[in-house]
Design a protein around this motif. Structure first.
Motif, PDB file in Angstrom:
ATOM      1  N   LEU A 226       0.828  -1.214   0.000  1.00  0.00           N
ATOM      2  CA  LEU A 226       0.000   0.000   0.000  1.00  0.00           C
ATOM      3  C   LEU A 226       0.861   1.262   0.000  1.00  0.00           C
ATOM      4  O   LEU A 226       0.545   2.243  -0.679  1.00  0.00           O
ATOM      5  CB  LEU A 226      -0.949   0.006   1.194  1.00  0.00           C
ATOM      6  CG  LEU A 226      -2.120  -0.983   1.104  1.00  0.00           C
ATOM      7  CD1 LEU A 226      -2.841  -1.068   2.436  1.00  0.00           C
ATOM      8  CD2 LEU A 226      -3.078  -0.591  -0.011  1.00  0.00           C
ATOM      9  N   ALA A 227       1.955   1.237   0.739  1.00  0.00           N
ATOM     10  CA  ALA A 227       2.862   2.396   0.764  1.00  0.00           C
ATOM     11  C   ALA A 227       3.454   2.642  -0.621  1.00  0.00           C
ATOM     12  O   ALA A 227       3.577   3.799  -1.054  1.00  0.00           O
ATOM     13  CB  ALA A 227       3.965   2.182   1.799  1.00  0.00           C
ATOM     14  N   ALA A 228       3.795   1.574  -1.324  1.00  0.00           N
ATOM     15  CA  ALA A 228       4.330   1.720  -2.682  1.00  0.00           C
ATOM     16  C   ALA A 228       3.276   2.309  -3.611  1.00  0.00           C
ATOM     17  O   ALA A 228       3.578   3.179  -4.433  1.00  0.00           O
ATOM     18  CB  ALA A 228       4.814   0.366  -3.205  1.00  0.00           C
ATOM     19  N   ALA A 229       2.035   1.850  -3.476  1.00  0.00           N
ATOM     20  CA  ALA A 229       0.951   2.384  -4.310  1.00  0.00           C
ATOM     21  C   ALA A 229       0.730   3.863  -4.020  1.00  0.00           C
ATOM     22  O   ALA A 229       0.574   4.677  -4.935  1.00  0.00           O
ATOM     23  CB  ALA A 229      -0.338   1.595  -4.060  1.00  0.00           C
ATOM     24  N   LYS A 230       0.713   4.239  -2.753  1.00  0.00           N
ATOM     25  CA  LYS A 230       0.495   5.638  -2.376  1.00  0.00           C
ATOM     26  C   LYS A 230       1.642   6.530  -2.844  1.00  0.00           C
ATOM     27  O   LYS A 230       1.424   7.645  -3.304  1.00  0.00           O
ATOM     28  CB  LYS A 230       0.306   5.761  -0.872  1.00  0.00           C
ATOM     29  CG  LYS A 230      -1.028   5.232  -0.408  1.00  0.00           C
ATOM     30  CD  LYS A 230      -1.188   5.340   1.091  1.00  0.00           C
ATOM     31  CE  LYS A 230      -2.514   4.752   1.526  1.00  0.00           C
ATOM     32  NZ  LYS A 230      -2.729   4.835   2.965  1.00  0.00           N
ATOM     33  N   ALA A 231       2.873   6.040  -2.722  1.00  0.00           N
ATOM     34  CA  ALA A 231       4.025   6.830  -3.157  1.00  0.00           C
ATOM     35  C   ALA A 231       3.972   7.069  -4.662  1.00  0.00           C
ATOM     36  O   ALA A 231       4.239   8.187  -5.130  1.00  0.00           O
ATOM     37  CB  ALA A 231       5.326   6.130  -2.762  1.00  0.00           C
ATOM     38  N   THR A 232       3.611   6.044  -5.415  1.00  0.00           N
ATOM     39  CA  THR A 232       3.502   6.202  -6.860  1.00  0.00           C
ATOM     40  C   THR A 232       2.365   7.146  -7.220  1.00  0.00           C
ATOM     41  O   THR A 232       2.506   7.995  -8.103  1.00  0.00           O
ATOM     42  CB  THR A 232       3.304   4.833  -7.539  1.00  0.00           C
ATOM     43  OG1 THR A 232       4.445   4.024  -7.266  1.00  0.00           O
ATOM     44  CG2 THR A 232       3.121   4.978  -9.041  1.00  0.00           C
ATOM     45  N   ALA A 233       1.243   7.025  -6.518  1.00  0.00           N
ATOM     46  CA  ALA A 233       0.113   7.920  -6.775  1.00  0.00           C
ATOM     47  C   ALA A 233       0.515   9.369  -6.518  1.00  0.00           C
ATOM     48  O   ALA A 233       0.189  10.265  -7.302  1.00  0.00           O
ATOM     49  CB  ALA A 233      -1.081   7.526  -5.908  1.00  0.00           C
ATOM     50  N   GLN A 234       1.225   9.611  -5.425  1.00  0.00           N
ATOM     51  CA  GLN A 234       1.661  10.968  -5.106  1.00  0.00           C
ATOM     52  C   GLN A 234       2.652  11.493  -6.142  1.00  0.00           C
ATOM     53  O   GLN A 234       2.567  12.655  -6.562  1.00  0.00           O
ATOM     54  CB  GLN A 234       2.289  11.022  -3.710  1.00  0.00           C
ATOM     55  CG  GLN A 234       2.593  12.424  -3.250  1.00  0.00           C
ATOM     56  CD  GLN A 234       1.343  13.279  -3.148  1.00  0.00           C
ATOM     57  OE1 GLN A 234       0.357  12.895  -2.556  1.00  0.00           O
ATOM     58  NE2 GLN A 234       1.378  14.456  -3.749  1.00  0.00           N
ATOM     59  N   GLU A 235       3.556  10.630  -6.573  1.00  0.00           N
ATOM     60  CA  GLU A 235       4.536  11.016  -7.590  1.00  0.00           C
ATOM     61  C   GLU A 235       3.830  11.392  -8.892  1.00  0.00           C
ATOM     62  O   GLU A 235       4.141  12.409  -9.513  1.00  0.00           O
ATOM     63  CB  GLU A 235       5.503   9.855  -7.819  1.00  0.00           C
ATOM     64  CG  GLU A 235       6.571  10.115  -8.844  1.00  0.00           C
ATOM     65  CD  GLU A 235       7.470   8.901  -9.015  1.00  0.00           C
ATOM     66  OE1 GLU A 235       7.613   8.437 -10.160  1.00  0.00           O
ATOM     67  OE2 GLU A 235       8.006   8.410  -8.003  1.00  0.00           O
ATOM     68  N   LYS A 236       2.864  10.576  -9.291  1.00  0.00           N
ATOM     69  CA  LYS A 236       2.137  10.860 -10.524  1.00  0.00           C
ATOM     70  C   LYS A 236       1.292  12.126 -10.379  1.00  0.00           C
ATOM     71  O   LYS A 236       1.151  12.889 -11.326  1.00  0.00           O
ATOM     72  CB  LYS A 236       1.286   9.668 -10.933  1.00  0.00           C
ATOM     73  CG  LYS A 236       2.097   8.501 -11.430  1.00  0.00           C
ATOM     74  CD  LYS A 236       1.225   7.498 -12.145  1.00  0.00           C
ATOM     75  CE  LYS A 236       2.066   6.465 -12.840  1.00  0.00           C
ATOM     76  NZ  LYS A 236       2.718   6.984 -14.040  1.00  0.00           N
ATOM     77  N   MET A 237       0.729  12.346  -9.200  1.00  0.00           N
ATOM     78  CA  MET A 237      -0.064  13.554  -8.974  1.00  0.00           C
ATOM     79  C   MET A 237       0.832  14.793  -9.097  1.00  0.00           C
ATOM     80  O   MET A 237       0.418  15.803  -9.669  1.00  0.00           O
ATOM     81  CB  MET A 237      -0.734  13.526  -7.600  1.00  0.00           C
ATOM     82  CG  MET A 237      -1.596  14.739  -7.323  1.00  0.00           C
ATOM     83  SD  MET A 237      -2.891  15.035  -8.524  1.00  0.00           S
ATOM     84  CE  MET A 237      -3.985  13.694  -8.144  1.00  0.00           C
ATOM     85  N   ASN A 238       2.049  14.703  -8.593  1.00  0.00           N
ATOM     86  CA  ASN A 238       2.988  15.825  -8.731  1.00  0.00           C
ATOM     87  C   ASN A 238       3.303  16.085 -10.196  1.00  0.00           C
ATOM     88  O   ASN A 238       3.443  17.235 -10.613  1.00  0.00           O
ATOM     89  CB  ASN A 238       4.265  15.561  -7.940  1.00  0.00           C
ATOM     90  CG  ASN A 238       4.062  15.713  -6.453  1.00  0.00           C
ATOM     91  OD1 ASN A 238       3.127  16.362  -5.998  1.00  0.00           O
ATOM     92  ND2 ASN A 238       4.920  15.088  -5.673  1.00  0.00           N
ATOM     93  N   GLU A 239       3.410  15.000 -10.986  1.00  0.00           N
ATOM     94  CA  GLU A 239       3.644  15.159 -12.421  1.00  0.00           C
ATOM     95  C   GLU A 239       2.444  15.832 -13.082  1.00  0.00           C
ATOM     96  O   GLU A 239       2.603  16.724 -13.907  1.00  0.00           O
ATOM     97  CB  GLU A 239       3.892  13.799 -13.077  1.00  0.00           C
ATOM     98  CG  GLU A 239       5.208  13.155 -12.720  1.00  0.00           C
ATOM     99  CD  GLU A 239       5.329  11.744 -13.277  1.00  0.00           C
ATOM    100  OE1 GLU A 239       4.506  11.345 -14.136  1.00  0.00           O
ATOM    101  OE2 GLU A 239       6.251  11.026 -12.844  1.00  0.00           O
ATOM    102  N   VAL A 240       1.246  15.394 -12.719  1.00  0.00           N
ATOM    103  CA  VAL A 240       0.015  15.920 -13.315  1.00  0.00           C
ATOM    104  C   VAL A 240      -0.141  17.408 -13.022  1.00  0.00           C
ATOM    105  O   VAL A 240      -0.501  18.188 -13.899  1.00  0.00           O
ATOM    106  CB  VAL A 240      -1.219  15.134 -12.800  1.00  0.00           C
ATOM    107  CG1 VAL A 240      -2.512  15.852 -13.143  1.00  0.00           C
ATOM    108  CG2 VAL A 240      -1.227  13.730 -13.379  1.00  0.00           C
ATOM    109  N   THR A 241       0.133  17.793 -11.799  1.00  0.00           N
ATOM    110  CA  THR A 241      -0.070  19.188 -11.414  1.00  0.00           C
ATOM    111  C   THR A 241       1.160  20.048 -11.659  1.00  0.00           C
ATOM    112  O   THR A 241       1.152  21.231 -11.327  1.00  0.00           O
ATOM    113  CB  THR A 241      -0.468  19.291  -9.928  1.00  0.00           C
ATOM    114  OG1 THR A 241       0.600  18.782  -9.117  1.00  0.00           O
ATOM    115  CG2 THR A 241      -1.749  18.538  -9.652  1.00  0.00           C
ATOM    116  N   GLY A 242       2.197  19.456 -12.205  1.00  0.00           N
ATOM    117  CA  GLY A 242       3.408  20.222 -12.466  1.00  0.00           C
ATOM    118  C   GLY A 242       4.124  20.632 -11.197  1.00  0.00           C
ATOM    119  O   GLY A 242       4.809  21.639 -11.164  1.00  0.00           O
ATOM    120  N   GLY A 243       3.950  19.859 -10.142  1.00  0.00           N
ATOM    121  CA  GLY A 243       4.617  20.146  -8.882  1.00  0.00           C
ATOM    122  C   GLY A 243       4.055  21.363  -8.164  1.00  0.00           C
ATOM    123  O   GLY A 243       4.712  21.951  -7.316  1.00  0.00           O
TER     124      GLY A 243
END
Length: 107
Positions: A81-98
């Motif tokens: 679950l931690a790996a899934a959440k970390a990836t989701a957060q990383e992708k969200m940062n990409e989507v929003t341009g940080g």
């Protein structure tokens, strides 16, 4: 006066890009899978990108000690679950341009 309109147009374009990327993100995450194993690899848990447990695999050795098995399931599940959440957060940062935008209901 009209210089600000150019900046506004850029912001609107950026917002449309974020919206399109967010839609793609929301479609992609549930299809992703994240697996983790307990120490000793007696338990392996796989979760999806929308934080659902998909599979739990146990070795024959794991079945010999119930208390240890329960602990290993917790460790493997939380790691996946931690790996899934970390990836989701990383992708969200990409989507929003940080931009650090917090979009409720995404996670």
């Amino acid at each position: 006066m009209f210089g600000n309109l150019g900046e506004l147009a850029k912001m609107m374009s950026k917002a449309k890009d974020i919206q399109a990327n967010l839609k793609k993100f929301k479609e992609e995450m549930p299809t992703m899978e994240f697996s983790a194993s307990s120490p000793g690899c007696q338990v392996r848990v796989t979760v999806t990108g929308d934080f659902r447990v998909k599979e739990v695999s146990l070795s024959d050795e794991a079945l010999k000690d119930r208390a240890a098995l329960e602990e290993q399931i917790l460790v493997a599940t939380n790691s996946a679950l931690a790996a899934a959440k970390a990836t989701a957060q990383e992708k969200m940062n990409e989507v929003t341009g940080g931009l650090g935008v917090n979009l409720p209901g995404i996670f």
